[in-house]
Write a protein that holds these residues in place. Sequence first.
Motif, mmCIF file in Angstrom:
data_model
loop_
_atom_site.group_PDB
_atom_site.id
_atom_site.type_symbol
_atom_site.label_atom_id
_atom_site.label_comp_id
_atom_site.label_asym_id
_atom_site.label_seq_id
_atom_site.Cartn_x
_atom_site.Cartn_y
_atom_site.Cartn_z
ATOM 1 N N GLY A 191 -2.662 4.161 -2.440
ATOM 2 C CA GLY A 191 -3.134 3.229 -3.461
ATOM 3 C C GLY A 191 -2.332 1.930 -3.444
ATOM 4 O O GLY A 191 -1.398 1.773 -2.662
ATOM 5 N N SER A 192 -2.723 1.021 -4.334
ATOM 6 C CA SER A 192 -2.007 -0.238 -4.474
ATOM 7 C C SER A 192 -0.716 0.029 -5.257
ATOM 8 O O SER A 192 -0.755 0.599 -6.333
ATOM 9 C CB SER A 192 -2.906 -1.206 -5.250
ATOM 10 O OG SER A 192 -2.180 -2.322 -5.668
ATOM 11 N N VAL A 195 0.861 -1.176 0.000
ATOM 12 C CA VAL A 195 0.000 0.000 0.000
ATOM 13 C C VAL A 195 0.900 1.229 0.000
ATOM 14 O O VAL A 195 1.890 1.266 0.732
ATOM 15 C CB VAL A 195 -0.914 -0.001 1.249
ATOM 16 C CG1 VAL A 195 -1.798 1.244 1.275
ATOM 17 C CG2 VAL A 195 -1.771 -1.257 1.281
ATOM 18 N N GLY A 196 0.553 2.222 -0.836
ATOM 19 C CA GLY A 196 1.360 3.441 -0.930
ATOM 20 C C GLY A 196 1.646 4.010 0.450
ATOM 21 O O GLY A 196 0.723 4.186 1.232
ATOM 22 N N GLN A 229 3.882 2.413 2.505
ATOM 23 C CA GLN A 229 4.427 1.333 3.332
ATOM 24 C C GLN A 229 5.935 1.166 3.187
ATOM 25 O O GLN A 229 6.517 0.274 3.803
ATOM 26 C CB GLN A 229 3.752 0.008 2.976
ATOM 27 C CG GLN A 229 2.460 -0.256 3.727
ATOM 28 C CD GLN A 229 2.045 -1.713 3.589
ATOM 29 O OE1 GLN A 229 1.962 -2.249 2.498
ATOM 30 N NE2 GLN A 229 1.787 -2.361 4.715
#
Lengths: 589, 189
Positions: free
Chosen positions: B47-48, B11-12, B14
């Motif tokens: 985001g992913s 996840v953005g 991390q």
Amino acid sequence: MAEKKIMLGNEAIARGAYEAGVKVSAAYPGTPSTEISENVVKYEEIYAEWSPNEKVAMEVAIGASISGVRAMASMKHVGVNVASDPLYTASYTGVNGGLVLVAADDPGLYSSQNEQDTRCVARAAQVPVLEPSDSQEAKDFMKFAFTLSEKYDTPVILRTTTRLSHSQGNVVLEEREEVADKPYERNIGKYVMMPAMAKGRHVFVEKRMEAMAEDGCAFPVNRAEYGDTSIGFITSGIPYQYVKEVFPDASVLKLGLVHPLPKKLIEEFASRVDKLYIFEELEPVIEEQVKAWGIEAAGKEIFTRQGEYSANMLRRALLPEGVETQAPASVPARPPILCPGCPHRSVFSVLKKLKLHAAGDIGCYTLGAVAPLSVIDTTICMGASISSLHGMEKARGKDYIKNWVAVIGDSTFMHTGVNSLMNMVYNQGTGTVLIVDNSTTGMTGHQDHAATGKTLKGEVVPAISIYKFCKAIGIEHVVEVNAFDLQELERVIREETARDAVSVIITKSPCVLLKGNVFPDVCAPVPEKCKKCGACLVPGCPALTKREDGSIAIDATMCNGCGLCMQLCPFGAIEKQPKQTTAGKGEKK
Amino acid sequence: MMTKSIMIVGVGGQGTLLTSRILGGITSGAGYDVKLSEVHGMAQRGGSVVTFVRYGEKVAEPIVEEGQADVLIAFERLEALRYAHFLKKDGVLIVNDWRIEPITVVTGAEQYPENIIEDLSREHKVYTINAMEEALKLGNAKAFNVIVLGMAAKHMDFTKEDWLRIIEKTVPPKTVEINKRAFLAGYGS
């Protein structure tokens, strides 16, 4: 032995500029180009700046070139639109010191509002384009671009794409070439583009492009790799890598110079392969010219104009056995969102409550368009919020926009919002403009601008006051409000949207990701007071979740302690608690 | 040597970029040709996000595609599920047993899938770790990603000493010790 380093494409472009002896670099941040300037600035020998917009950056570079030094500007593809006015005419004037524009396209739209192809601009402006395929070439082509620029008296575009700019690869480092400043000589035939002079220069431009097309056949950046001649590809940039991955033995004409095209080289290559494919992302720029020369080839009838290419795409299109892949699992989407503690969320919660429409702009706050906030109605380009709101008013009358505002960030306001606001004043608009000022250029990763008080080089300078600027152009109603003061925000927005005059509301609170900007506490639910009404959930803070019983959980590791949810709770069921310093993100459930 | 393909998903925010810098350093330092592709910009806002690493004698393509990853490192369960089809048949999946709800789940529009690890284990070789818990034991939750990397390192071609050397070179000087300990916690010293 030469030093080898693994480098991001953008870092390699910066290194190439350094080794080429560049002395001046100007840019406006924009994904995927931002890291070019962030790396250029590390070289003391180069003056580097963030300009307020790409047109200014281009003109700074042009001026430096005319004065006799090597200079560059860098920007994303849509920035090239802003810079196209000086670019088209710099094509006519040519250069003194070498001049390179690095343009970063975004096939696949990772972080952009459209998918335009800079090569089309280059053709229209009659400017040559070099396109590297990996980090090593990014550095090498940058140096070659300056050689070409000076030899052919032209600005040169180095075109990169997101995949190249944000991929790392090995690069062999070389020394910086110390290029002596060229003498400046007054020459109005070359540098003053009045009609009489420009007519002459247009003739020169045509000849220059013809000469480059001819000479380009021998440039080492254009390379025919002959193998199996039953199949041949003309390709360039990142797509070249996909061709090599899938067809390592095929014949490939790898073009480094993609405009003007080396006609003779292409004709020869085409004559030696049985089946010719043209493999280029986005527009059929190479294909249309090749086909216009009467050469038979396959291109966009097989390969899409949309998005990024891949090796699997090529396998599916051309290998008889195709490629077998598993279907992806069906999973909830994870779109980007405003961060926990983002001041934009607070401002948007008020717009949502008041059921206002918003003409939006380019920045993190564009994310306010989607659920659950759903307050932004339009997003076109940098600065368009204010001017498009003005257009609505002129079309439908001042009452029509009483439930509309324009929303624009501080960096975007400095970029082109200022022009739009001047227009609103001059042409007697009555719109309400919200400048959501978070003291930085947020989306691209926190770059300074003219209103932050710091330069790209890190020097502390007087910050231009947005408030005073608005006052100076004659706006009477300019209000500054703390972005987290919901009551005051609501009062001010109600008052200003009702007013029959231009007004500007500057909502202030720094980006929560800016270093040193931390709220001291985190928010925590008080379960016994919670009435499960869901008011705190409305603005969609990712730190808040609803438990199965309808009560609220706040992830202390994600919460930034802005207190927006606390203000929204009518029952006092959320309070602040001291932060634990070892926090991570998420939870084990 | 055949080109090896590694993916890091999460996840953005991390910290996938730090992990990818360490991977870039170790593969390049070992003399391999390496290409590493990252996501910057909008997707980093929660985001992913996905990072691709490919290394070998000569690497052309900078991305990893469906069915090609030797090792998939997931910093979050849902992201493991999202990208599992990128794994080769005998590929290895390393999952941080951790849940971060996407906004689509928070708003109730979609459901966070249950039993992700169990489902993935039926088709893939899955190794899980609760790296956040381990990191908190070490006294710094931020080091969780290097713990996950340590676990993944056992399935790559470099020695423990190589990894520790490159971590020392890559991470900020103040965090060298904690990151080395984090790596070993995942690697299983």
